[in-house]
Design a protein around this motif. Structure first.
Motif, PDB file in Angstrom:
ATOM      1  N   GLU A  84      -9.150  12.270  -7.155  1.00 10.55           N
ATOM      2  CA  GLU A  84     -10.110  12.278  -8.269  1.00 10.55           C
ATOM      3  C   GLU A  84      -9.548  11.514  -9.454  1.00 10.55           C
ATOM      4  N   ALA A  85      -8.290  11.755  -9.798  1.00 11.25           N
ATOM      5  CA  ALA A  85      -7.672  11.074 -10.933  1.00 11.25           C
ATOM      6  C   ALA A  85      -7.563   9.571 -10.703  1.00 11.25           C
ATOM      7  N   LEU A  86      -7.366   9.180  -9.445  1.00 13.62           N
ATOM      8  CA  LEU A  86      -7.261   7.759  -9.105  1.00 13.62           C
ATOM      9  C   LEU A  86      -8.615   7.083  -8.955  1.00 13.62           C
ATOM     10  N   GLY A  87      -9.691   7.871  -8.883  1.00 18.19           N
ATOM     11  CA  GLY A  87     -11.023   7.307  -8.687  1.00 18.19           C
ATOM     12  C   GLY A  87     -11.302   6.871  -7.269  1.00 18.19           C
ATOM     13  N   VAL A  88     -10.626   7.519  -6.294  1.00 23.54           N
ATOM     14  CA  VAL A  88     -10.812   7.134  -4.886  1.00 23.54           C
ATOM     15  C   VAL A  88     -11.098   8.385  -4.046  1.00 23.54           C
ATOM     16  N   ARG A  89     -11.982   9.236  -4.537  1.00 26.78           N
ATOM     17  CA  ARG A  89     -12.277  10.476  -3.829  1.00 26.78           C
ATOM     18  C   ARG A  89     -12.772  10.208  -2.408  1.00 26.78           C
ATOM     19  N   SER A  90     -13.401   9.055  -2.170  1.00 28.75           N
ATOM     20  CA  SER A  90     -13.924   8.735  -0.839  1.00 28.75           C
ATOM     21  C   SER A  90     -12.811   8.506   0.178  1.00 28.75           C
ATOM     22  N   PRO A 158      -4.079   2.875   3.449  1.00 28.67           N
ATOM     23  CA  PRO A 158      -4.054   1.650   2.649  1.00 28.67           C
ATOM     24  C   PRO A 158      -4.767   1.795   1.312  1.00 28.67           C
ATOM     25  N   GLY A 159      -5.906   2.518   1.299  1.00 34.27           N
ATOM     26  CA  GLY A 159      -6.639   2.698   0.054  1.00 34.27           C
ATOM     27  C   GLY A 159      -5.860   3.481  -0.975  1.00 34.27           C
ATOM     28  N   LEU A 160      -5.190   4.554  -0.544  1.00 31.73           N
ATOM     29  CA  LEU A 160      -4.407   5.361  -1.480  1.00 31.73           C
ATOM     30  C   LEU A 160      -3.163   4.621  -1.953  1.00 31.73           C
ATOM     31  N   MET A 161      -2.494   3.906  -1.052  1.00 26.84           N
ATOM     32  CA  MET A 161      -1.308   3.160  -1.460  1.00 26.84           C
ATOM     33  C   MET A 161      -1.668   2.117  -2.517  1.00 26.84           C
ATOM     34  N   ALA A 162      -2.790   1.427  -2.325  1.00 27.38           N
ATOM     35  CA  ALA A 162      -3.218   0.428  -3.304  1.00 27.38           C
ATOM     36  C   ALA A 162      -3.581   1.074  -4.624  1.00 27.38           C
ATOM     37  N   ALA A 163      -4.298   2.208  -4.568  1.00 24.21           N
ATOM     38  CA  ALA A 163      -4.717   2.876  -5.800  1.00 24.21           C
ATOM     39  C   ALA A 163      -3.525   3.384  -6.596  1.00 24.21           C
ATOM     40  N   GLN A 165      -0.628   2.133  -6.793  1.00 16.54           N
ATOM     41  CA  GLN A 165       0.029   1.018  -7.453  1.00 16.54           C
ATOM     42  C   GLN A 165      -0.864   0.415  -8.550  1.00 16.54           C
ATOM     43  N   ASP A 166      -2.158   0.263  -8.245  1.00 12.14           N
ATOM     44  CA  ASP A 166      -3.077  -0.335  -9.219  1.00 12.14           C
ATOM     45  C   ASP A 166      -3.279   0.546 -10.444  1.00 12.14           C
ATOM     46  N   GLN A 167      -3.266   1.881 -10.231  1.00 11.08           N
ATOM     47  CA  GLN A 167      -3.530   2.803 -11.337  1.00 11.08           C
ATOM     48  C   GLN A 167      -2.253   3.218 -12.068  1.00 11.08           C
ATOM     49  N   SER A 168      -1.217   2.442 -11.901  1.00  7.60           N
ATOM     50  CA  SER A 168       0.042   2.673 -12.631  1.00  7.60           C
ATOM     51  C   SER A 168       0.399   1.411 -13.414  1.00  7.60           C
ATOM     52  N   PRO A 169      -0.483   1.003 -14.338  1.00 10.11           N
ATOM     53  CA  PRO A 169      -0.291  -0.296 -15.005  1.00 10.11           C
ATOM     54  C   PRO A 169       0.946  -0.375 -15.884  1.00 10.11           C
ATOM     55  N   ASP A 170       1.457   0.771 -16.338  1.00 14.37           N
ATOM     56  CA  ASP A 170       2.618   0.742 -17.217  1.00 14.37           C
ATOM     57  C   ASP A 170       3.942   0.751 -16.454  1.00 14.37           C
ATOM     58  N   VAL A 171       3.864   0.862 -15.144  1.00 20.74           N
ATOM     59  CA  VAL A 171       5.076   0.848 -14.322  1.00 20.74           C
ATOM     60  C   VAL A 171       5.539  -0.587 -14.127  1.00 20.74           C
ATOM     61  N   ARG A 172       6.832  -0.798 -14.194  1.00 17.71           N
ATOM     62  CA  ARG A 172       7.398  -2.125 -13.911  1.00 17.71           C
ATOM     63  C   ARG A 172       7.843  -2.133 -12.446  1.00 17.71           C
ATOM     64  N   TRP A 173       7.210  -2.983 -11.659  1.00 13.70           N
ATOM     65  CA  TRP A 173       7.488  -3.068 -10.227  1.00 13.70           C
ATOM     66  C   TRP A 173       8.388  -4.264  -9.964  1.00 13.70           C
ATOM     67  N   HIS A 174       9.524  -4.019  -9.317  1.00 13.65           N
ATOM     68  CA  HIS A 174      10.482  -5.082  -9.008  1.00 13.65           C
ATOM     69  C   HIS A 174      10.514  -5.256  -7.483  1.00 13.65           C
ATOM     70  N   TRP A 175       9.839  -6.277  -6.986  1.00 15.48           N
ATOM     71  CA  TRP A 175       9.793  -6.532  -5.550  1.00 15.48           C
ATOM     72  C   TRP A 175      10.975  -7.406  -5.152  1.00 15.48           C
ATOM     73  N   GLN A 176      11.302  -7.389  -3.867  1.00 14.30           N
ATOM     74  CA  GLN A 176      12.470  -8.107  -3.351  1.00 14.30           C
ATOM     75  C   GLN A 176      13.730  -7.712  -4.127  1.00 14.30           C
ATOM     76  N   SER A 177      13.845  -6.434  -4.412  1.00 14.77           N
ATOM     77  CA  SER A 177      14.981  -5.907  -5.170  1.00 14.77           C
ATOM     78  C   SER A 177      15.566  -4.692  -4.454  1.00 14.77           C
ATOM     79  N   PRO A 178      16.238  -4.919  -3.309  1.00 10.57           N
ATOM     80  CA  PRO A 178      16.792  -3.784  -2.569  1.00 10.57           C
ATOM     81  C   PRO A 178      17.884  -3.063  -3.358  1.00 10.57           C
ATOM     82  N   VAL A 179      17.963  -1.749  -3.123  1.00 10.18           N
ATOM     83  CA  VAL A 179      18.943  -0.903  -3.789  1.00 10.18           C
ATOM     84  C   VAL A 179      19.992  -0.478  -2.779  1.00 10.18           C
ATOM     85  N   ASP A 180      21.251  -0.705  -3.101  1.00 13.02           N
ATOM     86  CA  ASP A 180      22.357  -0.334  -2.208  1.00 13.02           C
ATOM     87  C   ASP A 180      22.747   1.127  -2.349  1.00 13.02           C
TER      88      ASP A 180
END
Length: 359
Positions: A84-90, A158-163, A165-180
């Motif tokens: 509900e909070a993500l707007g993807v109840r379906s 897939p729908g929830l994973m996308a939501a 990420q999309d509904q977290s606009p203030d998060v800084r996402w660092h791709w191709q950045s593996p953590v040891d």
């Protein structure tokens, strides 16, 4: 005042943490080895994308501890609020799930039902007559024995994973950045850089093996099918002496079929034997699948510990969540919620949830 949060891993748990913590006003960064947020379907990406998305706490009592079912019911109370909070109840459906068994496999079915019946407080399977099954699911073959598991359901990964990420606009996402490695208040990247934070959160799945003893990958294989107007409304499991085959309606015109659980870390394509056995079994209860088209054969590895129980660890400045095995979508909300509330960082829910199962 918000805290600095550094998360390793952008799978389901990592995205749930990031979404909840950013909503609570914390400054969140996520570091992920993969190239981007989209599903890869090459056996290398997040296992959450490959999952069928069944939410079946009662059915999991066949092979899991009662603790898993109880956590699953908690997640089933959290998921509606999250969606509900993500707007993807379906993306969520909780009309129950079905257990089916052909007459020749009733012995195997009764053994499963007996295990499910050992914990009546976690729900009961309701036997369905042939007429009742046809009323619920007219597209299914007449003849198999059937049981309804009330309150269970499915989610659209897939729908929830996308939501998330999309509904977290203030998060800084660092791709191709593996953590040891992670330590209290710090991430060590493969590049050699160090990221300081008030809290470090480890959701790397198999990437955490250097720091999580006994962690291994368990191979799973699924078949994606396209069939216009297939008619199936609920996820089902076909009880079989060798397999626990599940068939999940993803949309009115698509389904996901799976069952394989192979003690191997082989990421190669789906085997012919698995594909043939899965599809033949599904066709035996849903005849319309004869005209279905195979759109994708998918493989991935589920992170698991020797006892198949999740690792959920909290210590000052550090959280770890791993080893969700085949229960990722079923357990992640409850476990993330537990850790967030324990540390007083945030909450997934608008109110406190219980673990009451439907009657």
């Amino acid at each position: 005042m918000g805290l600095q949060i550094a998360i390793a891993g952008a799978g389901l748990a990592g995205r749930l943490f990031a979404w909840a913590l950013s909503r609570a006003g914390h400054a969140v960064q996520v570091f992920e080895a993969g190239p981007g947020p989209e599903p890869r379907f090459d056996g290398q990406g997040a296992a959450a994308f490959t999952a069928a998305g069944m939410l079946s706490p009662l059915a999991e009592l066949d092979r899991a501890e009662a603790e898993v079912a109880a956590l699953g019911w908690r997640s089933l109370q959290l998921w509606p609020q999250v969606c509900e909070a993500l707007g993807v109840r379906s993306c969520l459906q909780t009309q129950g799930s079905l257990l089916l068994a052909h007459r020749q496999d009733l012995g195997a079915a009764e053994r499963v039902l007996a295990r499910l019946g050992e914990h009546p407080e976690l729900g009961r399977a309701q036997s369905l007559s042939e007429a009742e099954l046809q009323d619920l699911e007219p597209s299914l073959l007449r003849g198999p024995r059937a049981w309804l598991l009330p309150g269970e359901g499915l989610i659209h990964p897939p729908g929830l994973m996308a939501a998330l990420q999309d509904q977290s606009p203030d998060v800084r996402w660092h791709w191709q950045s593996p953590v040891d490695a992670l330590h209290a208040g710090e991430l060590q990247l493969s590049s050699g850089a160090r990221v300081a934070a008030d809290w470090a959160i480890d959701c790397r799945g198999l990437g955490a093996r250097p720091q999580v003893a006994g962690l291994r990958g368990v191979r799973g294989e699924v078949v994606h099918l396209s069939l216009s107007g297939h008619g199936l409304q609920r996820p089902l499991r076909l009880l079989h002496p060798r397999h626990r085959i599940y068939l999940v309606p993803r949309t009115p015109d698509s389904l996901v079929l799976g069952a394989s659980e192979i003690e191997s870390e082989d990421r190669s394509p789906v085997s012919l034997q698995s594909a043939v056995e899965l599809m033949a079994a599904a066709h035996s209860v849903l005849p319309a699948l004869a005209e279905a088209r195979i759109t994708r054969l998918d493989v991935n590895l589920r992170p698991a510990l020797p006892d198949h129980r999740p690792l959920s660890l909290a210590e000052p400045g550090l959280l770890r969540l791993n080893g969700l095995y085949r229960h990722g979508w079923l357990l992640a909300p409850a476990l993330v919620q537990q850790l967030l509330l324990h540390c007083g960082l945030a909450s997934l829910a608008a109110h406190k949830e219980s673990c009451t199962a439907p009657t």
